[in-house]
Enzyme design. Structure first.
Site, mmCIF file in Angstrom:
data_model
loop_
_atom_site.group_PDB
_atom_site.id
_atom_site.type_symbol
_atom_site.label_atom_id
_atom_site.label_comp_id
_atom_site.label_asym_id
_atom_site.label_seq_id
_atom_site.Cartn_x
_atom_site.Cartn_y
_atom_site.Cartn_z
ATOM 1 N N ASN A 1 -1.338 5.593 -9.329
ATOM 2 C CA ASN A 1 -2.331 4.782 -10.035
ATOM 3 C C ASN A 1 -3.729 4.955 -9.447
ATOM 4 O O ASN A 1 -4.691 5.202 -10.173
ATOM 5 C CB ASN A 1 -1.890 3.315 -10.007
ATOM 6 C CG ASN A 1 -2.939 2.402 -10.596
ATOM 7 O OD1 ASN A 1 -3.781 1.866 -9.879
ATOM 8 N ND2 ASN A 1 -2.931 2.243 -11.908
ATOM 9 N N GLY B 1 0.936 -5.175 -8.706
ATOM 10 C CA GLY B 1 1.511 -3.864 -8.407
ATOM 11 C C GLY B 1 1.075 -3.298 -7.070
ATOM 12 O O GLY B 1 0.160 -3.804 -6.415
ATOM 13 N N ASP B 2 1.755 -2.275 -6.647
ATOM 14 C CA ASP B 2 1.405 -1.461 -5.478
ATOM 15 C C ASP B 2 2.264 -0.201 -5.613
ATOM 16 O O ASP B 2 2.756 0.085 -6.719
ATOM 17 C CB ASP B 2 1.694 -2.221 -4.170
ATOM 18 C CG ASP B 2 1.052 -1.556 -2.944
ATOM 19 O OD1 ASP B 2 -0.152 -1.757 -2.734
ATOM 20 O OD2 ASP B 2 1.742 -0.806 -2.224
ATOM 21 N N LYS C 1 -2.546 -13.728 -2.802
ATOM 22 C CA LYS C 1 -2.711 -12.690 -3.829
ATOM 23 C C LYS C 1 -2.498 -11.348 -3.168
ATOM 24 O O LYS C 1 -3.057 -11.073 -2.105
ATOM 25 C CB LYS C 1 -4.141 -12.766 -4.402
ATOM 26 C CG LYS C 1 -4.391 -11.764 -5.508
ATOM 27 C CD LYS C 1 -3.926 -12.285 -6.847
ATOM 28 C CE LYS C 1 -3.784 -11.198 -7.902
ATOM 29 N NZ LYS C 1 -2.478 -10.477 -7.869
ATOM 30 N N LYS D 1 1.501 -10.304 0.460
ATOM 31 C CA LYS D 1 2.070 -9.006 0.064
ATOM 32 C C LYS D 1 3.574 -9.133 0.015
ATOM 33 O O LYS D 1 4.152 -9.971 0.705
ATOM 34 C CB LYS D 1 1.695 -7.926 1.087
ATOM 35 C CG LYS D 1 1.810 -6.515 0.548
ATOM 36 C CD LYS D 1 0.560 -6.109 -0.192
ATOM 37 C CE LYS D 1 0.716 -4.784 -0.900
ATOM 38 N NZ LYS D 1 -0.587 -4.307 -1.424
ATOM 39 N N GLN E 1 -4.898 -7.612 3.376
ATOM 40 C CA GLN E 1 -5.244 -8.223 2.089
ATOM 41 C C GLN E 1 -6.102 -9.478 2.264
ATOM 42 O O GLN E 1 -6.946 -9.781 1.419
ATOM 43 C CB GLN E 1 -3.948 -8.554 1.340
ATOM 44 C CG GLN E 1 -4.106 -8.746 -0.152
ATOM 45 C CD GLN E 1 -4.098 -7.435 -0.929
ATOM 46 O OE1 GLN E 1 -3.289 -6.561 -0.667
ATOM 47 N NE2 GLN E 1 -5.001 -7.288 -1.880
HETATM 48 P P1 NDP Z 1 1.709 4.731 -6.878
HETATM 49 O O1 NDP Z 1 3.128 4.417 -6.640
HETATM 50 O O2 NDP Z 1 1.165 4.674 -8.252
HETATM 51 O O3 NDP Z 1 1.359 6.181 -6.299
HETATM 52 C C1 NDP Z 1 1.543 6.519 -4.974
HETATM 53 C C2 NDP Z 1 1.253 7.975 -4.788
HETATM 54 O O4 NDP Z 1 1.307 8.317 -3.411
HETATM 55 C C3 NDP Z 1 2.284 8.863 -5.472
HETATM 56 O O5 NDP Z 1 1.686 10.057 -5.852
HETATM 57 C C4 NDP Z 1 3.315 9.071 -4.379
HETATM 58 O O6 NDP Z 1 4.072 10.249 -4.536
HETATM 59 C C5 NDP Z 1 2.422 9.156 -3.149
HETATM 60 N N1 NDP Z 1 3.144 8.629 -1.979
HETATM 61 C C6 NDP Z 1 3.643 7.387 -1.821
HETATM 62 N N2 NDP Z 1 4.246 7.257 -0.652
HETATM 63 C C7 NDP Z 1 4.143 8.441 -0.059
HETATM 64 C C8 NDP Z 1 4.581 8.926 1.186
HETATM 65 N N3 NDP Z 1 5.272 8.170 2.049
HETATM 66 N N4 NDP Z 1 4.266 10.201 1.484
HETATM 67 C C9 NDP Z 1 3.576 10.967 0.608
HETATM 68 N N5 NDP Z 1 3.143 10.559 -0.586
HETATM 69 C C10 NDP Z 1 3.430 9.310 -0.908
HETATM 70 O O7 NDP Z 1 0.901 3.758 -5.906
HETATM 71 P P2 NDP Z 1 -0.639 3.338 -5.966
HETATM 72 O O8 NDP Z 1 -1.465 4.468 -6.450
HETATM 73 O O9 NDP Z 1 -0.703 2.031 -6.650
HETATM 74 O O10 NDP Z 1 -0.927 3.074 -4.420
HETATM 75 C C11 NDP Z 1 -1.424 4.082 -3.543
HETATM 76 C C12 NDP Z 1 -2.075 3.430 -2.345
HETATM 77 O O11 NDP Z 1 -3.147 2.600 -2.769
HETATM 78 C C13 NDP Z 1 -1.173 2.514 -1.516
HETATM 79 O O12 NDP Z 1 -1.569 2.570 -0.165
HETATM 80 C C14 NDP Z 1 -1.485 1.132 -2.063
HETATM 81 O O13 NDP Z 1 -1.183 0.125 -1.137
HETATM 82 C C15 NDP Z 1 -2.983 1.271 -2.287
HETATM 83 N N6 NDP Z 1 -3.598 0.354 -3.227
HETATM 84 C C16 NDP Z 1 -3.133 0.197 -4.502
HETATM 85 C C17 NDP Z 1 -3.772 -0.653 -5.375
HETATM 86 C C18 NDP Z 1 -3.340 -0.794 -6.782
HETATM 87 O O14 NDP Z 1 -4.010 -1.530 -7.524
HETATM 88 N N7 NDP Z 1 -2.306 -0.126 -7.253
HETATM 89 C C19 NDP Z 1 -4.926 -1.461 -4.950
HETATM 90 C C20 NDP Z 1 -5.386 -1.161 -3.614
HETATM 91 C C21 NDP Z 1 -4.726 -0.307 -2.796
HETATM 92 P P3 NDP Z 1 5.332 10.292 -5.545
HETATM 93 O O15 NDP Z 1 4.745 10.392 -6.910
HETATM 94 O O16 NDP Z 1 6.084 11.503 -5.131
HETATM 95 O O17 NDP Z 1 6.065 9.022 -5.341
HETATM 96 O O1 2IT Z 2 -3.427 -3.390 -2.045
HETATM 97 C C1 2IT Z 2 -3.876 -4.011 -3.043
HETATM 98 O O2 2IT Z 2 -4.986 -4.540 -3.027
HETATM 99 C C2 2IT Z 2 -3.053 -4.047 -4.257
HETATM 100 N N1 2IT Z 2 -1.977 -3.456 -4.294
HETATM 101 C C3 2IT Z 2 -3.519 -4.833 -5.455
HETATM 102 C C4 2IT Z 2 -3.176 -6.287 -5.290
HETATM 103 C C5 2IT Z 2 -3.453 -7.160 -6.485
HETATM 104 O O3 2IT Z 2 -3.145 -8.353 -6.378
HETATM 105 O O4 2IT Z 2 -3.976 -6.686 -7.503
#
Ligand code: NDP
Ligand code: 2IT
Length: 445
Positions: free
Chosen positions: A239, A164-165, A89, A125, A110
């Protein structure tokens, strides 16, 4: 040389060009020392040798045709790291920086994160170096369909359930789900983060950000404090960042900053989350337009990175890996910040983490603090299995409960091994021991 150090050296020798993976392995294995000492059976069973090697790694060609009729080719990945406690997952990252090192670091993290959720999920992943930014919906759809045309043979509701990620949100999950259904002729829970009309869970969209705030809130509750009146710096505007900001605001805190990959804002009146949602989620635009649209408040916008310069009580890095450096940690400490909780995966560099811990900052690592997302994905899987859907409040209450449990399991594990207050060690050991006992019980596999 200790068992953990020996394995770290082996990983460095075997995968010298995977810096992010080496960083994640080093951080986890070093903190496991007390547990490895207390459990000599782990070494006898070769547990670390096995746990640093993915059970399966798939890399594949993703060809698609752009709007100009030109053929484009991206590289797809799925790393199925560990299935000791449940089906693989973990999310799918779509970003030009994606490579095997990044996917392996995320898959490795993860494993332990998923173990902490209390739910039966293994670690995996995937993703691609495809950049959804600037692409039309049609291009994104053709990419997602091509990606799933290979991925479908490796996943399944009891095998591997991606989500998603970065770069993968509701739109991408919808296109991928549609293609899976079309190829296999089955309507199955093979992805989470699905739309609500086709098996998605209420509160999954909000879950990572909300969960991050719930774990911070639980820590504050334990020291007789609360979020009311606290100032918060957030990085990112995706997100995780958006829903962390929303929940923080609902709980009476003031979010001062947010950022995207081009720049950052400082809103002294508290970030207007609805406006950020409109700009980033609806328009898929840049935060640089926020100041002109924020009426009545003098907002600063700066190019590049810099949110950690703004004095705050709590810092929540929610963008990407290695975005909070030693200099930032020093600035946060000097400005009186008392809690850093990772919404992103591994956003804090190793030296910055050590500096924060040395300076008595409460540091909640990503695998505990951002586990609410995958936990709610686990709840989505449960709902799909029973072909029912729960209300928002039911899911949210379960999420909150899980975050409170993760906080206490992590804190207790640190105390048990005489490292009270070290949430990095606590999270790694609590997650690891659960996986380790399952691996031991299942023999060498
Ligand atoms: P999104 O794509 O929704 O948002 C990512 C944000 O971070 C955007 O604002 C993006 O900017 C910015 N960003 C991404 N890469 C870079 C970079 N290299 N340098 C600067 N800014 C950057 O992703 P999420 O919010 O889903 O994910 C954010 C983090 O949280 C990641 O590390 C992900 O692995 C982690 N995560 C996500 C989960 C989820 O459920 N979605 C769960 C647990 C962890 P821009 O808008 O310009 O692209
Ligand atoms: O980093 C993370 O935990 C995620 N991007 C969410 C993974 C998931 O299966 O919901």
């Amino acid at each position: 040389m200790s068992y953990a150090q020996k394995i770290i050296e082996q990983v460095k020798a075997k995968d010298p060009n995977q810096p992010e993976f080496i960083q994640a392995v080093t951080e986890v294995l070093e903190s496991l020392e007390p547990s490895l000492k207390a459990h000599p059976e782990y070494e006898k069973a070769g547990l670390l040798e096995r746990i640093v090697e993915p059970e399966r790694t798939v890399m594949f060609r993703v060809p698609w045709v752009d709007d100009n009729g030109k053929v484009q080719v991206n590289r797809g990945f799925r790393v199925q790291f560990n299935s000791a406690i449940g089906p693989y997952k973990g999310g799918l990252r779509l970003h030009p920086s994606v490579n095997l090192s990044i996917i392996k670091f995320l898959g490795f993290e993860q494993i332990f994160k998923n173990a902490l959720t209390t739910l039966p999920m293994g670690g995996g992943k995937g993703g691609s170096d495809f950049d959804p930014k600037g692409k039309s919906d049609g291009e994104v759809m053709r990419f997602c369909q091509s990606f799933m045309t290979e991925l479908y043979r490796h996943i399944g509701p009891d095998t591997d359930v991606p989500a998603g990620d970065i770069g993968t949100g509701a739109r991408e999950i919808g296109y991928m789900f549609g293609q899976y259904k079309r190829i296999t002729d089955t309507f199955a829970g093979i992805l989470t983060g699905k739309g609500l009309s086709f098996g998605g869970s209420l509160a999954r969209t909000e879950a990572t950000g909300y969960g991050l705030i719930y774990i911070v809130e639980e820590h504050l509750r334990c020291i007789d404090e609360g979020l009311e009146g606290k100032t918060i710096d957030i990085s990112g505007a995706g997100n995780v960042a958006i829903y962390a900001a929303q929940k923080a605001g609902q709980m009476g805190a003031k979010v001062l900053t947010m950022s995207d990959s081009t720049g950052w804002i400082y809103d002294p009146a508290g970030v207007d989350v609805e406006l950020v949602k409109q700009i980033k989620e609806v328009e898929r635009g840049r935060l640089s337009v926020y100041p002109e649209r924020r009426k009545g408040v003098n907002v600063e916008y700066h190019e590049g990175a810099g949110v950690w310069k703004i004095p705050c009580d709590i810092a929540l890095p929610c963008a990407t890996q290695n975005e909070l450096h030693l200099e930032d940690a020093k600035t946060l400490v000097a400005n009186g910040c008392s809690i850093v909780a990772e919404g992103a995966n591994m956003p804090t560099t190793v030296d910055a983490t050590q500096y924060l811990q040395k300076n008595k900052i409460v540091f909640l690592p990503g695998k505990a603090a951002n586990a609410g997302g995958v936990a709610t994905s686990g709840l989505e899987m449960s709902q799909n299995s029973e072909r029912l859907s729960w209300t928002f409040d039911e899911v949210d209450a379960k999420l909150k409960n899980i975050m409170v449990t993760i906080y206490h399991d992590t804190r207790d594990a640190a105390r048990q091994y005489n490292h009270a207050g070290n949430f990095v060690l606590g999270a790694n050991i609590a997650g690891f021991e659960k996986v380790a006992s399952a691996m031991l019980a299942q023999g060498v596999c």
